[in-house]
Write a protein that holds these residues in place. Structure first.
Motif, PDB file in Angstrom:
ATOM      1  N   VAL A 132      45.528 -12.420 -11.339  1.00 60.54           N
ATOM      2  CA  VAL A 132      44.043 -12.397 -11.352  1.00 60.54           C
ATOM      3  C   VAL A 132      43.841 -13.811 -10.457  1.00 60.54           C
ATOM      4  O   VAL A 132      44.552 -14.748  -9.735  1.00 60.54           O
ATOM      5  CB  VAL A 132      43.715 -13.123 -12.353  1.00 60.54           C
ATOM      6  N   GLU A 133      42.446 -13.245  -9.906  1.00 62.09           N
ATOM      7  CA  GLU A 133      42.217 -14.381  -8.694  1.00 62.09           C
ATOM      8  C   GLU A 133      40.767 -14.512  -9.247  1.00 62.09           C
ATOM      9  O   GLU A 133      39.947 -13.655  -9.319  1.00 62.09           O
ATOM     10  CB  GLU A 133      42.096 -13.417  -6.880  1.00 62.09           C
ATOM     11  N   GLY A 134      40.406 -16.361  -8.596  1.00 60.87           N
ATOM     12  CA  GLY A 134      38.874 -16.564  -8.893  1.00 60.87           C
ATOM     13  C   GLY A 134      38.443 -18.066  -7.839  1.00 60.87           C
ATOM     14  O   GLY A 134      39.889 -18.854  -8.154  1.00 60.87           O
ATOM     15  N   GLU A 135      36.889 -17.649  -8.329  1.00 57.93           N
ATOM     16  CA  GLU A 135      37.190 -19.442  -8.312  1.00 57.93           C
ATOM     17  C   GLU A 135      37.447 -20.573  -9.537  1.00 57.93           C
ATOM     18  O   GLU A 135      36.936 -19.984 -10.640  1.00 57.93           O
ATOM     19  CB  GLU A 135      35.841 -20.222  -8.241  1.00 57.93           C
ATOM     20  N   ILE A 136      37.953 -21.688  -9.321  1.00 55.54           N
ATOM     21  CA  ILE A 136      38.051 -22.251  -9.762  1.00 55.54           C
ATOM     22  C   ILE A 136      36.815 -23.472 -10.216  1.00 55.54           C
ATOM     23  O   ILE A 136      36.067 -23.866  -9.603  1.00 55.54           O
ATOM     24  CB  ILE A 136      39.479 -23.844  -9.276  1.00 55.54           C
ATOM     25  N   LEU A 137      36.415 -22.899 -11.514  1.00 58.63           N
ATOM     26  CA  LEU A 137      35.361 -23.644 -11.874  1.00 58.63           C
ATOM     27  C   LEU A 137      35.935 -24.840 -12.600  1.00 58.63           C
ATOM     28  O   LEU A 137      34.434 -26.079 -12.409  1.00 58.63           O
ATOM     29  CB  LEU A 137      34.206 -22.842 -12.965  1.00 58.63           C
ATOM     30  N   ASP A 138      36.913 -24.999 -13.221  1.00 63.49           N
ATOM     31  CA  ASP A 138      37.041 -26.707 -13.969  1.00 63.49           C
ATOM     32  C   ASP A 138      38.488 -27.283 -13.739  1.00 63.49           C
ATOM     33  O   ASP A 138      39.497 -25.598 -13.841  1.00 63.49           O
ATOM     34  CB  ASP A 138      36.393 -26.485 -15.173  1.00 63.49           C
ATOM     35  N   VAL A 139      38.734 -28.077 -14.085  1.00 71.39           N
ATOM     36  CA  VAL A 139      40.363 -27.773 -14.497  1.00 71.39           C
ATOM     37  C   VAL A 139      39.913 -29.787 -15.553  1.00 71.39           C
ATOM     38  O   VAL A 139      39.299 -30.561 -15.504  1.00 71.39           O
ATOM     39  CB  VAL A 139      40.635 -28.516 -12.487  1.00 71.39           C
ATOM     40  N   CYS A 140      41.236 -29.381 -15.846  1.00 73.38           N
ATOM     41  CA  CYS A 140      41.713 -30.515 -16.561  1.00 73.38           C
ATOM     42  C   CYS A 140      41.308 -32.167 -16.364  1.00 73.38           C
ATOM     43  O   CYS A 140      42.726 -31.999 -15.770  1.00 73.38           O
ATOM     44  CB  CYS A 140      43.020 -30.306 -17.971  1.00 73.38           C
ATOM     45  N   PRO A 141      40.460 -32.910 -16.400  1.00 76.56           N
ATOM     46  CA  PRO A 141      41.203 -34.693 -16.039  1.00 76.56           C
ATOM     47  C   PRO A 141      41.678 -34.910 -16.385  1.00 76.56           C
ATOM     48  O   PRO A 141      42.134 -36.287 -16.065  1.00 76.56           O
ATOM     49  CB  PRO A 141      40.025 -34.727 -16.591  1.00 76.56           C
ATOM     50  N   MET A 142      42.533 -34.887 -17.323  1.00 79.99           N
ATOM     51  CA  MET A 142      44.345 -35.591 -18.077  1.00 79.99           C
ATOM     52  C   MET A 142      44.907 -35.647 -17.863  1.00 79.99           C
ATOM     53  O   MET A 142      45.820 -36.491 -17.406  1.00 79.99           O
ATOM     54  CB  MET A 142      43.509 -35.298 -19.732  1.00 79.99           C
ATOM     55  N   MET A 143      45.580 -33.716 -17.953  1.00 75.25           N
ATOM     56  CA  MET A 143      47.017 -34.097 -17.517  1.00 75.25           C
ATOM     57  C   MET A 143      46.894 -32.578 -16.856  1.00 75.25           C
ATOM     58  O   MET A 143      47.668 -32.449 -16.275  1.00 75.25           O
ATOM     59  CB  MET A 143      47.490 -33.489 -18.082  1.00 75.25           C
TER      60      MET A 143
END
Length: 158
Positions: free
Chosen positions: A55-66
């Protein structure tokens, strides 16, 4: 404590490297060539269950912890799918938000009772530093995600 420091240093190093690169390759080498639309998975997730997809897509969010998950925007704009990895297997850099990711992984589902769903979404809200209203969960929930095996992150323009 020392492990947390090592993970933090690794996380910051990957972020610094990504900031200087046009592309970052994480995890296993991508082997598939044919992409699956995220919208197709969201429309009929059961037909993709236990299948490996690209799949391909814009990264909306990433885990800020790990850095253990990232959310990819659907190709049709509405909706998203979460790509999850075991902590430390791959570290998705927080700086990748807004970039484009190409991800190979296996579609799976998580079935949660109402109580477990509340716990899950409380945890996600806590990771993001957001408020969560447990009354929004009114029954059992099924969540579809992709177990990430490999990813390529293409730096956002600008």
């Amino acid at each position: 404590m020392q492990l947390k420091l090592i993970v933090l240093m690794l996380f910051l190093s990957i972020g610094a490297i990504l900031a200087q690169m046009e592309e970052a390759k994480l995890g296993a080498e991508i082997s598939l060539t044919e992409k699956t639309n995220i919208s197709d998975i969201l429309a009929d997730p059961e037909s993709f269950l236990d299948k490996t997809v690209l799949v391909e897509g814009e990264i909306l969010d990433v885990c800020p912890m790990m850095g253990c998950w990232m959310e990819l925007k659907s190709d049709e704009g509405e909706g998203m799918i979460k790509v999850k990895v075991k902590d430390g297997d791959i570290v998705f850099p927080v700086e990748a938000k807004g970039s484009t990711a190409l991800v190979e992984g296996k579609v799976y589902k998580i079935e949660l009772t109402q109580e477990k769903a509340i716990e899950h979404f409380e945890h996600v809200a806590e990771e993001k530093g957001e408020e969560f209203d447990p009354s929004t969960i009114t029954g059992p929930i099924t969540i579809y995600q992709i177990k990430g095996l490999g990813a390529e992150i293409h730096k956002k323009d600008g």
